[in-house]
Write an enzyme that holds these catalytic residues in place. Structure first.
Site, PDB file in Angstrom:
ATOM      1  N   GLY A  60      39.681   6.922   2.741  1.00  0.00           N
ATOM      2  CA  GLY A  60      38.245   7.075   2.951  1.00  0.00           C
ATOM      3  C   GLY A  60      37.801   6.279   4.172  1.00  0.00           C
ATOM      4  O   GLY A  60      38.534   5.430   4.675  1.00  0.00           O
ATOM      5  N   GLN A  65      31.768   1.339   9.190  1.00  0.00           N
ATOM      6  CA  GLN A  65      33.057   0.797   9.638  1.00  0.00           C
ATOM      7  C   GLN A  65      33.341   1.148  11.103  1.00  0.00           C
ATOM      8  O   GLN A  65      34.278   0.583  11.692  1.00  0.00           O
ATOM      9  CB  GLN A  65      34.193   1.325   8.760  1.00  0.00           C
ATOM     10  CG  GLN A  65      34.109   0.814   7.310  1.00  0.00           C
ATOM     11  CD  GLN A  65      35.230   1.323   6.465  1.00  0.00           C
ATOM     12  OE1 GLN A  65      35.132   2.427   5.907  1.00  0.00           O
ATOM     13  NE2 GLN A  65      36.303   0.568   6.358  1.00  0.00           N
ATOM     14  N   CYS A 110      40.860  -2.645   2.415  1.00  0.00           N
ATOM     15  CA  CYS A 110      39.787  -2.072   3.240  1.00  0.00           C
ATOM     16  C   CYS A 110      40.235  -2.078   4.700  1.00  0.00           C
ATOM     17  O   CYS A 110      40.820  -3.062   5.164  1.00  0.00           O
ATOM     18  CB  CYS A 110      38.523  -2.922   3.079  1.00  0.00           C
ATOM     19  SG  CYS A 110      37.108  -2.288   4.007  1.00  0.00           S
ATOM     20  N   LEU A 111      39.951  -0.984   5.391  1.00  0.00           N
ATOM     21  CA  LEU A 111      40.363  -0.890   6.801  1.00  0.00           C
ATOM     22  C   LEU A 111      39.608  -1.895   7.668  1.00  0.00           C
ATOM     23  O   LEU A 111      40.011  -2.185   8.793  1.00  0.00           O
ATOM     24  CB  LEU A 111      40.136   0.538   7.309  1.00  0.00           C
ATOM     25  CG  LEU A 111      40.966   1.612   6.614  1.00  0.00           C
ATOM     26  CD1 LEU A 111      40.570   2.992   7.098  1.00  0.00           C
ATOM     27  CD2 LEU A 111      42.459   1.376   6.775  1.00  0.00           C
ATOM     28  N   HIS A 153      33.804   2.966  -3.337  1.00  0.00           N
ATOM     29  CA  HIS A 153      34.154   2.040  -2.251  1.00  0.00           C
ATOM     30  C   HIS A 153      33.393   2.409  -0.967  1.00  0.00           C
ATOM     31  O   HIS A 153      32.842   1.541  -0.286  1.00  0.00           O
ATOM     32  CB  HIS A 153      35.674   2.088  -2.014  1.00  0.00           C
ATOM     33  CG  HIS A 153      36.168   1.159  -0.936  1.00  0.00           C
ATOM     34  ND1 HIS A 153      36.974   0.084  -1.177  1.00  0.00           N
ATOM     35  CD2 HIS A 153      35.966   1.183   0.411  1.00  0.00           C
ATOM     36  CE1 HIS A 153      37.239  -0.548  -0.031  1.00  0.00           C
ATOM     37  NE2 HIS A 153      36.639   0.125   0.945  1.00  0.00           N
ATOM     38  N   GLU A 154      33.367   3.730  -0.662  1.00  0.00           N
ATOM     39  CA  GLU A 154      32.720   4.171   0.590  1.00  0.00           C
ATOM     40  C   GLU A 154      31.206   4.061   0.515  1.00  0.00           C
ATOM     41  O   GLU A 154      30.568   3.639   1.474  1.00  0.00           O
ATOM     42  CB  GLU A 154      33.147   5.609   0.933  1.00  0.00           C
ATOM     43  CG  GLU A 154      34.646   5.813   1.099  1.00  0.00           C
ATOM     44  CD  GLU A 154      35.323   4.776   1.982  1.00  0.00           C
ATOM     45  OE1 GLU A 154      36.518   4.513   1.760  1.00  0.00           O
ATOM     46  OE2 GLU A 154      34.653   4.207   2.876  1.00  0.00           O
ATOM     47  N   HIS A 157      30.018   0.664   1.168  1.00  0.00           N
ATOM     48  CA  HIS A 157      29.920   0.337   2.605  1.00  0.00           C
ATOM     49  C   HIS A 157      28.549   0.704   3.165  1.00  0.00           C
ATOM     50  O   HIS A 157      28.043   0.035   4.065  1.00  0.00           O
ATOM     51  CB  HIS A 157      31.007   1.067   3.405  1.00  0.00           C
ATOM     52  CG  HIS A 157      32.345   0.379   3.432  1.00  0.00           C
ATOM     53  ND1 HIS A 157      32.513  -0.934   3.797  1.00  0.00           N
ATOM     54  CD2 HIS A 157      33.578   0.839   3.159  1.00  0.00           C
ATOM     55  CE1 HIS A 157      33.792  -1.257   3.730  1.00  0.00           C
ATOM     56  NE2 HIS A 157      34.476  -0.196   3.339  1.00  0.00           N
TER      57      HIS A 157
END
Ligand SMILES: O=C(O)C[C@@H](Cc1ccccc1)[C@H](O)SCc1ccccc1
Ligand code: NI
Length: 183
Positions: A60, A65, A110-111, A153-154, A157
């Site tokens: 995702g 981000q 997480c990226l 999770h997304e 953000h």
């Protein structure tokens, strides 16, 4: 194409801001960004492309981000029955959820976080999401298990929430009450 240099890391203000609703119908610029986001997630799961461009595998990605504080997410993940959930969405909203919780046995990453943060991340096991897709159509999704976790999770953000905000500080591996473990 989006690569890892485009992904902002912890400390960037966009990761702690409440992202703005995308004005619909979406502008060509916002559509371009969202298309590039889903392309990144798909590319990151292709071993050849990921190796060639140094992409960290992801399931995702959220616009904050990229330092873009707009409510856009991309998800590309298969569930335990190998059903593919591939979505690029504007203004996703969780409109209902189970009381039942779940968590990933291996915790989350997480990226935008270049470090391990161990611990269980309690999530709702089932959620219903309303959103708008790239064609401008309304999407209603009923999700459970890993797809539900990724969407939470997304969407976190978009609200300036990081996965580790949910980890029990006193006992990171304290299993949430009566929760389902997702391997
Ligand atoms: O940073 C992101 O938002 C992308 C995350 C999403 C995510 C992490 C953990 C649990 C749910 C969603 C990346 O996909 S982290 C890398 C990853 C890859 C496969 C499975 C889990 C995590
Ligand atoms: Ni993340």
């Amino acid at each position: 194409m989006i690569t890892m240099k485009d992904i902002v890391r912890e400390g960037h203000p966009a990761l702690r801001a409440k992202a703005e609703e995308v004005v619909l119908p979406a502008s060509d610029e916002d559509k371009q960004t969202l298309k590039a986001m889903i392309e990144f997630v798909i590319n990151s799961q292709d071993p050849e492309i990921a190796a060639k461009y140094g992409l960290r595998p992801g399931i995702g990605l959220a616009a904050p981000q990229l330092g873009i504080s707009k409510r856009m997410i991309a998800v590309h993940v298969v569930d335990e029955d190998d059903k593919l959930y591939s979505y690029a969405l504007f203004n996703p909203k969780i409109v209902s959820h189970s009381t039942k919780k779940c968590y990933l046995a291996g915790g989350e990453g997480c990226l935008s976080v270049d470090r391990d943060v161990p611990g269980y991340v309690p999530r709702y096991f089932k959620i219903t999401v309303k959103a708008t897709d790239l064609e401008g159509k309304e999407v209603n999704l009923r999700l459970k298990g890993l797809p539900a976790i990724v969407f939470q999770h997304e969407i976190d953000h978009l609200n300036g929430i990081m996965f580790y905000d949910h980890i029990n500080k006193q006992d990171p591996f304290k299993a949430p009450e009566d929760a389902i473990v997702i391997e």
